[in-house]
Design a protein around this motif. Structure first.
Motif, PDB file in Angstrom:
ATOM      1  N   VAL A 209       7.295  -5.931  -5.302  1.00  0.00           N
ATOM      2  CA  VAL A 209       6.077  -5.788  -4.494  1.00  0.00           C
ATOM      3  C   VAL A 209       4.919  -5.321  -5.373  1.00  0.00           C
ATOM      4  O   VAL A 209       3.790  -5.821  -5.254  1.00  0.00           O
TER       5      VAL A 209
ATOM      6  N   ASP B  26       3.722  -8.289  -7.526  1.00  0.00           N
ATOM      7  CA  ASP B  26       2.939  -9.232  -6.730  1.00  0.00           C
ATOM      8  C   ASP B  26       1.586  -8.636  -6.325  1.00  0.00           C
ATOM      9  O   ASP B  26       0.585  -9.348  -6.237  1.00  0.00           O
TER      10      ASP B  26
ATOM     11  N   SER C 152      10.034 -15.767  -4.588  1.00  0.00           N
ATOM     12  CA  SER C 152      10.539 -14.402  -4.739  1.00  0.00           C
ATOM     13  C   SER C 152      10.447 -13.635  -3.420  1.00  0.00           C
ATOM     14  O   SER C 152      11.432 -13.036  -2.959  1.00  0.00           O
ATOM     15  N   GLN C 153       9.269 -13.653  -2.807  1.00  0.00           N
ATOM     16  CA  GLN C 153       9.084 -12.927  -1.551  1.00  0.00           C
ATOM     17  C   GLN C 153       9.974 -13.488  -0.447  1.00  0.00           C
ATOM     18  O   GLN C 153      10.585 -12.728   0.318  1.00  0.00           O
TER      19      GLN C 153
ATOM     20  N   TRP D   8      13.630 -12.340  -1.176  1.00  0.00           N
ATOM     21  CA  TRP D   8      13.825 -10.903  -0.946  1.00  0.00           C
ATOM     22  C   TRP D   8      13.802 -10.584   0.542  1.00  0.00           C
ATOM     23  O   TRP D   8      14.699  -9.909   1.059  1.00  0.00           O
ATOM     24  N   TRP D   9      12.755 -11.057   1.244  1.00  0.00           N
ATOM     25  CA  TRP D   9      12.647 -10.749   2.673  1.00  0.00           C
ATOM     26  C   TRP D   9      13.781 -11.395   3.452  1.00  0.00           C
ATOM     27  O   TRP D   9      14.304 -10.806   4.419  1.00  0.00           O
TER      28      TRP D   9
END
Length: 197
Positions: free
Chosen positions: A80, A83, A180-181, A184-185
């Motif tokens: 995080v 980003d 990536s987000q 991960w989420w």
């Protein structure tokens, strides 16, 4: 040979003046990246195999769960921040060099967090017959491979730190951050849903 491959220096082009090659790094060669991806995939497969043969007692399960949550905080927290600095650069609030330096410094926590998640997850006895769990495992694999190719991207961005990166590199960076987000989420959400059963 693609344009991207020509953007990444080959090992033979990075020889030092003394005639010796520097240590092999992921951003030096797509072959090195491929080997790293294969090793990462084999490591994940090994952890899956261990998870099917390991039957931890309640105390070990509790320790593994704590390590799983701590690794999530470490790895995802670092992602995080990386980003966030990317967004700061895009909005002109920091330089590309600052964003890249921050990302470089946070790669170790990201990989440590991911390794901790995989290692502790093997002790949590995942239900490999569950479609949700299989989806989570696929997301972890994609996340790992995405992180490896991000090293090539970071090297490419560092080469253009003094000027504006090309639109192609910017799209590559946006896609890397998006994948990536999403991974991960997605993995966090599935982990939460699985914990309710």
């Amino acid at each position: 040979m693609s344009r991207l491959e020509t953007d990444v220096p080959s090992l033979s082009a990075t020889n030092t003046s003394a005639g010796q090659s520097p240590p092999l790094r992921l951003h030096d060669s797509w072959w090195a990246l491929g080997v790293a991806a294969l090793l990462a995939s084999l490591t994940l497969a090994s952890c899956l195999w261990v998870s099917t043969h390991l039957h931890p007692d309640p105390a070990l399960h509790t320790v593994a769960l704590f390590l799983h949550v701590a690794s999530l905080v470490l790895g995802f927290g670092a992602v995080v921040v990386i980003d966030y600095y990317g967004l700061l650069w895009l909005t002109g609030r920091c330089s590309l060099s600052e964003a890249l330096t921050t990302a470089d410094r946070l790669h170790a926590p990201v990989w440590a967090g991911l390794a901790g998640l995989v290692g502790s997850g093997a002790m949590l006895h995942p239900d490999l017959g569950s479609p949700l769990t299989c989806t989570k495992l696929a997301l972890v694999l994609i996340l790992t491979l995405n992180g490896l190719q991000a090293k090539v991207l970071a090297h490419r961005l560092s080469q253009s730190a003094a000027c504006t990166p090309s639109p192609r590199v910017l799209i590559w960076g946006a896609a890397t951050a998006g994948v990536s987000q999403l991974c991960w989420w997605g993995a966090v959400t599935i982990g939460f849903l699985n914990s309710q059963h």
